[in-house]
Design a protein around this motif. Structure first.
Motif, short mmCIF file in Angstrom:
data_model
loop_
_atom_site.label_atom_id
_atom_site.label_comp_id
_atom_site.label_asym_id
_atom_site.label_seq_id
_atom_site.Cartn_x
_atom_site.Cartn_y
_atom_site.Cartn_z
N THR A 44 0.76 -1.38 -0.01
CA THR A 44 -0.05 0.02 0.04
C THR A 44 0.81 1.22 0.07
O THR A 44 0.97 2.04 0.94
N TYR B 134 -1.87 -2.95 4.95
CA TYR B 134 -1.61 -3.65 3.84
C TYR B 134 -2.76 -3.81 3.12
O TYR B 134 -3.95 -3.86 3.82
N THR B 135 -2.78 -3.99 1.80
CA THR B 135 -4.25 -4.33 1.13
C THR B 135 -3.97 -5.29 -0.04
O THR B 135 -2.88 -5.76 -0.25
N PRO C 83 -5.48 -5.48 -3.55
CA PRO C 83 -6.42 -5.01 -4.43
C PRO C 83 -7.10 -5.72 -5.45
O PRO C 83 -6.40 -7.14 -5.95
N TRP D 99 -11.41 -4.31 -2.62
CA TRP D 99 -9.90 -4.61 -1.96
C TRP D 99 -10.34 -4.92 -0.47
O TRP D 99 -11.21 -4.54 0.05
N GLU D 100 -9.12 -5.68 0.01
CA GLU D 100 -8.96 -6.04 1.22
C GLU D 100 -8.26 -5.06 2.00
O GLU D 100 -7.32 -4.90 1.19
N VAL D 101 -8.43 -4.56 3.17
CA VAL D 101 -7.83 -3.73 3.76
C VAL D 101 -7.61 -4.30 5.13
O VAL D 101 -8.48 -4.99 5.63
N ARG E 202 -9.29 -6.98 9.47
CA ARG E 202 -9.62 -7.11 8.20
C ARG E 202 -10.96 -6.81 7.74
O ARG E 202 -11.78 -7.42 8.16
N THR F 184 -13.39 -5.58 3.76
CA THR F 184 -13.41 -5.40 2.61
C THR F 184 -14.15 -4.32 2.09
O THR F 184 -15.12 -3.96 2.60
N GLU G 269 -14.29 -0.99 -4.65
CA GLU G 269 -13.49 -0.39 -5.64
C GLU G 269 -14.38 0.70 -6.38
O GLU G 269 -15.40 0.04 -6.86
#
Length: 280
Positions: free
Chosen positions: A68, A97-98, A100, A105-107, A130, A132, A135
């Protein structure tokens, strides 16, 4: 000639050691700080540029963990607990961290923040939260990787990430109502024992009104169920300054006993020394 070269080397050495070539970073470091309601949020990250490259799906592959940003960890710091997607993220510092993907996206908020890029060994135990997020395609490309905190409301905001044609906005809620209510209740409840102690200590140390200092230290003790040794110590000093050595000795004895129970040898010695001095 040899001596001349040696002399020149000695003279030039400090200039050589101090000389440093400075060049701009390919991914400059950025820092943002934003107050949301009553919560401070800080983000430190590096900003790579697209520079004609296809970013998502190429430079940053879809479906794979991404740092990220660039270089060191992208770090976010919350001064209060926040809520994301119904889950509580404790106040403190996290690496972001992501992963894409084309439509989402997962964050990931990660506890270890001292990595260069991705951790050498990923540890799921370090995953604090964690989630989602959807986008959104951007109509106009963003050349330089950008993180912002936008959509400000007293109770929430959005952590936004944008680069190339991709944009995500992660909502986080802050405890503004709880913090404000606690502050109001505390203020309207009046001074605490610690407030009276601080006021008495200031007046004593600054040679202020000693009668007021005595009044404040008495109120502090009245509000303290355990009668702390340090408050009793201050009262004894105030009494001695008022000329009441007998009262000061009695209070010092109480402070001494409390200090012995707490095993604070500094206060044990100070009280013994004062009792000996005031008993002369």
């Amino acid at each position: 000639m040899k001596k001349l070269l040696i002399a020149l080397t000695i003279i030039m050495a400090p200039f050589v050691s101090e000389a440093q070539i400075k060049t701009p970073q390919a991914s400059p470091k950025a820092y943002i700080k934003q107050t949301v309601g009553l919560t401070d949020v800080e983000v430190t990250y590096s900003r790579p540029g697209a520079r004609g490259r296809a970013v998502f799906g190429n430079l940053v592959p879809f479906g794979k963990l991404w740092r990220t940003g660039a270089n060191e960890n992208t770090i976010i710091n919350f001064s209060d607990d926040v809520v994301i997607d119904g889950k509580t993220l404790k106040k403190g510092k996290y690496a972001i961290y992501t992963i894409p993907k084309i439509e989402s996206w997962e964050v990931i908020f990660y506890l270890s923040t001292d990595n260069w890029g991705l951790p050498e060994n990923w540890n799921d135990a370090y995953v604090a939260l964690r989630t989602t997020v959807k986008e959104n395609a951007l109509p106009t490309p963003v050349e330089t990787f950008t993180i912002g905190i936008n959509g400000l409301d007293p109770n929430f905001a959005f952590l936004e990430i944008a680069w190339e044609n991709s944009h995500v906005a992660l909502k986080f809620e802050v405890p503004t109502a709880k913090t404000a209510t606690t502050s109001i209740d505390k203020t309207l409840a009046g001074p605490t024992s610690n407030d009276y102690f601080a006021a008495a200590q200031y007046l004593f140390q600054s040679n202020g009104n000693i009668a007021d200092a005595r009044s404040y230290v008495d109120k502090s003790l009245d509000m303290s169920t355990d009668k702390p040794y340090f408050i009793l110590r201050l009262k004894s000093l105030i009494q001695a300054k008022q000329g009441d050595k007998k009262g000061a000795i009695e209070t010092a004895k109480l402070s001494l006993a409390a200090a012995e129970t707490a095993n604070n040898q500094d206060y044990v010695k100070m009280n013994k020394d004062s009792i000996a001095e005031w008993s002369r």
